[in-house]
Motif scaffolding. Structure first.
Motif, PDB file in Angstrom:
ATOM      1  N   ILE A  55       0.840  -1.201   0.000  1.00 29.60           N
ATOM      2  CA  ILE A  55       0.000   0.000   0.000  1.00 29.60           C
ATOM      3  C   ILE A  55       0.875   1.251   0.000  1.00 29.60           C
ATOM      4  O   ILE A  55       0.612   2.215  -0.726  1.00 29.60           O
ATOM      5  CB  ILE A  55      -0.975  -0.007   1.203  1.00 29.60           C
ATOM      6  N   ILE A  56       1.930   1.223   0.798  1.00 30.73           N
ATOM      7  CA  ILE A  56       2.845   2.365   0.850  1.00 30.73           C
ATOM      8  C   ILE A  56       3.509   2.569  -0.513  1.00 30.73           C
ATOM      9  O   ILE A  56       3.596   3.697  -1.010  1.00 30.73           O
ATOM     10  CB  ILE A  56       3.904   2.170   1.958  1.00 30.73           C
ATOM     11  N   ILE A  57       3.973   1.498  -1.135  1.00 32.85           N
ATOM     12  CA  ILE A  57       4.609   1.604  -2.458  1.00 32.85           C
ATOM     13  C   ILE A  57       3.620   2.163  -3.480  1.00 32.85           C
ATOM     14  O   ILE A  57       3.958   3.042  -4.265  1.00 32.85           O
ATOM     15  CB  ILE A  57       5.155   0.234  -2.906  1.00 32.85           C
ATOM     16  N   LEU A  58       2.412   1.658  -3.439  1.00 35.32           N
ATOM     17  CA  LEU A  58       1.389   2.129  -4.369  1.00 35.32           C
ATOM     18  C   LEU A  58       1.115   3.624  -4.178  1.00 35.32           C
ATOM     19  O   LEU A  58       1.007   4.378  -5.148  1.00 35.32           O
ATOM     20  CB  LEU A  58       0.101   1.317  -4.177  1.00 35.32           C
ATOM     21  N   CYS A  59       1.051   4.068  -2.930  1.00 38.23           N
ATOM     22  CA  CYS A  59       0.827   5.484  -2.641  1.00 38.23           C
ATOM     23  C   CYS A  59       1.988   6.330  -3.166  1.00 38.23           C
ATOM     24  O   CYS A  59       1.775   7.410  -3.717  1.00 38.23           O
ATOM     25  CB  CYS A  59       0.656   5.708  -1.147  1.00 38.23           C
ATOM     26  N   LEU A  60       3.198   5.832  -2.970  1.00 39.84           N
ATOM     27  CA  LEU A  60       4.371   6.578  -3.442  1.00 39.84           C
ATOM     28  C   LEU A  60       4.376   6.688  -4.964  1.00 39.84           C
ATOM     29  O   LEU A  60       4.726   7.724  -5.526  1.00 39.84           O
ATOM     30  CB  LEU A  60       5.660   5.914  -2.963  1.00 39.84           C
ATOM     31  N   LEU A  61       3.979   5.628  -5.651  1.00 35.85           N
ATOM     32  CA  LEU A  61       3.958   5.639  -7.112  1.00 35.85           C
ATOM     33  C   LEU A  61       2.870   6.552  -7.654  1.00 35.85           C
ATOM     34  O   LEU A  61       3.041   7.190  -8.688  1.00 35.85           O
ATOM     35  CB  LEU A  61       3.789   4.224  -7.664  1.00 35.85           C
ATOM     36  N   CYS A  62       1.752   6.605  -6.967  1.00 40.57           N
ATOM     37  CA  CYS A  62       0.622   7.416  -7.426  1.00 40.57           C
ATOM     38  C   CYS A  62       0.848   8.901  -7.194  1.00 40.57           C
ATOM     39  O   CYS A  62       0.252   9.738  -7.879  1.00 40.57           O
ATOM     40  CB  CYS A  62      -0.660   6.975  -6.730  1.00 40.57           C
ATOM     41  N   THR A  63       1.673   9.265  -6.260  1.00 37.22           N
ATOM     42  CA  THR A  63       1.894  10.684  -5.960  1.00 37.22           C
ATOM     43  C   THR A  63       2.844  11.340  -6.950  1.00 37.22           C
ATOM     44  O   THR A  63       2.905  12.550  -7.020  1.00 37.22           O
ATOM     45  CB  THR A  63       2.441  10.865  -4.534  1.00 37.22           C
ATOM     46  N   LYS A  64       3.565  10.587  -7.737  1.00 38.19           N
ATOM     47  CA  LYS A  64       4.512  11.176  -8.701  1.00 38.19           C
ATOM     48  C   LYS A  64       3.853  11.630  -9.940  1.00 38.19           C
ATOM     49  O   LYS A  64       2.939  11.398 -10.486  1.00 38.19           O
ATOM     50  CB  LYS A  64       5.620  10.171  -9.036  1.00 38.19           C
TER      51      LYS A  64
END
Length: 64
Positions: A55-64
């Protein structure tokens, strides 16, 4: 088969060896079940941590 032993001078106890064996088996079974439950709960915790990581990785990818 039963065994007889004396605990005090005027008290005699009769012990059923089959009953003692059965109780010992029951204790071992309960210990195995406890271990099994603790291993399962540890596995659930690890899996939960893995989900959180993704979930954290997905959030980081979506914020870029």
């Amino acid at each position: 088969m039963s065994e007889i032993f004396v605990e005090e001078e005027n008290t005699v106890y009769e012990v059923d060896s089959e009953c003692l064996k059965e109780k010992e088996k029951q204790k071992k079974t309960e210990k195995r079940e406890e271990k099994s439950k603790s291993y399962k709960s540890q596995g659930m915790q690890k899996k939960g941590n893995q989900n959180f990581f993704w979930i954290i990785i997905l959030c980081l990818l979506c914020t870029k």
